[in-house]
Design an enzyme around this catalytic site. Structure first.
Site, mmCIF file in Angstrom:
data_model
loop_
_atom_site.group_PDB
_atom_site.id
_atom_site.type_symbol
_atom_site.label_atom_id
_atom_site.label_comp_id
_atom_site.label_asym_id
_atom_site.label_seq_id
_atom_site.Cartn_x
_atom_site.Cartn_y
_atom_site.Cartn_z
ATOM 1 N N SER A 197 6.236 15.056 -10.166
ATOM 2 C CA SER A 197 5.418 14.286 -11.117
ATOM 3 C C SER A 197 5.654 14.862 -12.506
ATOM 4 C CB SER A 197 3.938 14.467 -10.745
ATOM 5 O OG SER A 197 3.097 13.943 -11.740
ATOM 6 N N TYR B 110 -3.453 19.658 -8.452
ATOM 7 C CA TYR B 110 -2.372 18.676 -8.244
ATOM 8 C C TYR B 110 -1.098 19.163 -8.925
ATOM 9 C CZ TYR B 110 0.110 14.170 -8.427
ATOM 10 O OH TYR B 110 1.054 13.162 -8.312
HETATM 11 P P1 NDP Z 1 -0.162 5.673 -3.230
HETATM 12 O O1 NDP Z 1 -1.526 6.225 -3.089
HETATM 13 O O2 NDP Z 1 -0.017 4.207 -3.468
HETATM 14 O O3 NDP Z 1 0.726 6.062 -1.965
HETATM 15 C C1 NDP Z 1 0.616 7.310 -1.341
HETATM 16 C C2 NDP Z 1 1.230 7.202 0.039
HETATM 17 O O4 NDP Z 1 1.105 8.470 0.686
HETATM 18 C C3 NDP Z 1 0.557 6.168 0.918
HETATM 19 O O5 NDP Z 1 1.546 5.399 1.550
HETATM 20 C C4 NDP Z 1 -0.204 6.993 1.945
HETATM 21 O O6 NDP Z 1 -0.195 6.316 3.203
HETATM 22 C C5 NDP Z 1 0.660 8.244 2.004
HETATM 23 N N1 NDP Z 1 -0.064 9.393 2.517
HETATM 24 C C6 NDP Z 1 -1.138 10.026 1.988
HETATM 25 N N2 NDP Z 1 -1.539 11.031 2.791
HETATM 26 C C7 NDP Z 1 -0.694 11.024 3.857
HETATM 27 C C8 NDP Z 1 -0.585 11.791 5.033
HETATM 28 N N3 NDP Z 1 -1.439 12.799 5.300
HETATM 29 N N4 NDP Z 1 0.392 11.507 5.910
HETATM 30 C C9 NDP Z 1 1.248 10.489 5.672
HETATM 31 N N5 NDP Z 1 1.217 9.739 4.577
HETATM 32 C C10 NDP Z 1 0.238 9.992 3.683
HETATM 33 O O7 NDP Z 1 0.509 6.502 -4.406
HETATM 34 P P2 NDP Z 1 1.979 6.504 -5.067
HETATM 35 O O8 NDP Z 1 2.846 5.515 -4.437
HETATM 36 O O9 NDP Z 1 1.782 6.455 -6.516
HETATM 37 O O10 NDP Z 1 2.438 7.975 -4.697
HETATM 38 C C11 NDP Z 1 3.700 8.303 -4.145
HETATM 39 C C12 NDP Z 1 4.130 9.669 -4.643
HETATM 40 O O11 NDP Z 1 4.400 9.617 -6.046
HETATM 41 C C13 NDP Z 1 3.104 10.783 -4.449
HETATM 42 O O12 NDP Z 1 3.752 11.956 -4.032
HETATM 43 C C14 NDP Z 1 2.540 10.961 -5.847
HETATM 44 O O13 NDP Z 1 2.012 12.244 -6.042
HETATM 45 C C15 NDP Z 1 3.771 10.688 -6.691
HETATM 46 N N6 NDP Z 1 3.462 10.330 -8.076
HETATM 47 C C16 NDP Z 1 2.806 9.152 -8.368
HETATM 48 C C17 NDP Z 1 2.488 8.865 -9.678
HETATM 49 C C18 NDP Z 1 1.715 7.638 -10.051
HETATM 50 O O14 NDP Z 1 1.324 7.519 -11.218
HETATM 51 N N7 NDP Z 1 1.504 6.688 -9.166
HETATM 52 C C19 NDP Z 1 2.830 9.777 -10.779
HETATM 53 C C20 NDP Z 1 3.540 10.957 -10.359
HETATM 54 C C21 NDP Z 1 3.832 11.204 -9.061
HETATM 55 P P3 NDP Z 1 -1.366 6.327 4.295
HETATM 56 O O15 NDP Z 1 -2.668 6.452 3.567
HETATM 57 O O16 NDP Z 1 -1.183 5.024 5.008
HETATM 58 O O17 NDP Z 1 -1.062 7.509 5.159
#
Ligand code: NDP
Length: 246
Positions: free
Chosen positions: A142, A155
């Site tokens: 990030s 975070y």
């Molecule tokens: P979302 O919340 O839309 O997606 C997060 C995903 O992670 C979901 O599919 C969720 O699926 C999954 N997840 C969470 N916990 C678990 C777990 N214990 N096991 C398996 N899967 C898990 O967020 P983003 O798409 O934005 O995030 C994706 C990545 O990008 C993350 O690592 C985030 O930190 C990073 N990021 C995002 C930014 C943003 O602004 N959006 C900025 C910087 C980095 P489910 O709940 O079905 O398990």
């Protein structure tokens, strides 16, 4: 033909946001996908959508905080497709809060998902990638892996760790032809900020996210890294909204 064609790609966190967008982008370029997350209905719907568009995808309900479940995910990929070319360690959580609020459960969740989940993913795919002398591990860090803001301390700690782990992985596996890529997004529209419960912080973050870019932008960056020739490693990319200052 795209250099993504027929590559076997595991994506964690494929049930929403960046993971879902990456699945669609990579499928449109011919990847064979293994989708992972905890919400089965979302994974099933995505699989059907990909298949209806002529793509190939399987899914497995997986919690990345379980080392055993991550091993089973890699085993499924090997059983169904015979190899693993790429792992996108994308699953992540971001329940920002100030330290004095002592939201210790949230700290533990971030450490478990954002750090241990990434490590368990690496552990699950490295043996077969080392054996085949090729592979690519893409870790989602990030902007918070480069910059610590008040309220994003834990975070940011996890996302700094992702960068450190990726760099160590790069050095350790260079001789085995395994590529390592760090993707560091800025504000991207997804479900990520829904988990924030600290109401002293949430309105400010929602304001920043008014200028967020689509998850497609990150999906394209992931595809760009994968489609390079095998001797070219895109080690790191920061992708922000143009209007995002920090
Ligand atoms: P979302 O919340 O839309 O997606 C997060 C995903 O992670 C979901 O599919 C969720 O699926 C999954 N997840 C969470 N916990 C678990 C777990 N214990 N096991 C398996 N899967 C898990 O967020 P983003 O798409 O934005 O995030 C994706 C990545 O990008 C993350 O690592 C985030 O930190 C990073 N990021 C995002 C930014 C943003 O602004 N959006 C900025 C910087 C980095 P489910 O709940 O079905 O398990």
């Amino acid at each position: 033909m795209s250099n993504i064609q027929d590559k076997v790609v595991i994506i964690t966190g494929a049930s929403s946001g960046i993971g879902e967008a990456a699945a669609k982008e990579l499928s449109s370029k011919g990847a064979k996908l293994v989708l992972a997350a905890r919400r089965e209905e979302r994974l099933k719907n995505l699989q059907v959508e990909i298949q209806n568009n002529g793509g190939q995808a399987i899914y497995k309900v997986t919690d990345v905080t379980s080392h055993e479940q991550m091993e089973e995910l890699a085993e499924l990929a090997l059983k169904e497709y015979g190899r693993i070319d790429v792992l996108v360690n994308n699953a992540g959580v971001m329940p920002h809060s100030f330290l004095y609020k002592k939201k210790i459960d949230d700290w533990n969740k971030m450490i478990d998902v954002n750090i241990k989940g990434v490590l368990y993913g690496i552990a699950a795919v490295l043996p077969s990638m080392r054996e085949q002398k090729s592979g690519h591990i893409i870790n989602l860090s990030s902007v918070a892996g480069h910059f610590v803001g008040a309220g994003s301390t834990v975070y940011a700690g996890t996302k700094f760790a992702v960068r450190a782990i990726s760099e160590g992985l790069r050095k350790e596996e260079a001789a085995n032809n395994i590529r390592s890529t760090i993707i560091s997004p800025g504000a991207v529209t997804s479900e990520l900020i829904n988990a924030i419960t600290d109401m002293d912080l949430k309105p400010g973050i929602e304001k920043i996210y008014e200028g967020a870019i689509d998850a497609d932008a990150i999906a394209r960056a992931i595809a760009f890294a994968i489609e390079q020739p095998a001797d070219v490693a895109i080690n790191e990319m920061i992708i922000r909204p143009t209007s995002q200052e920090r």
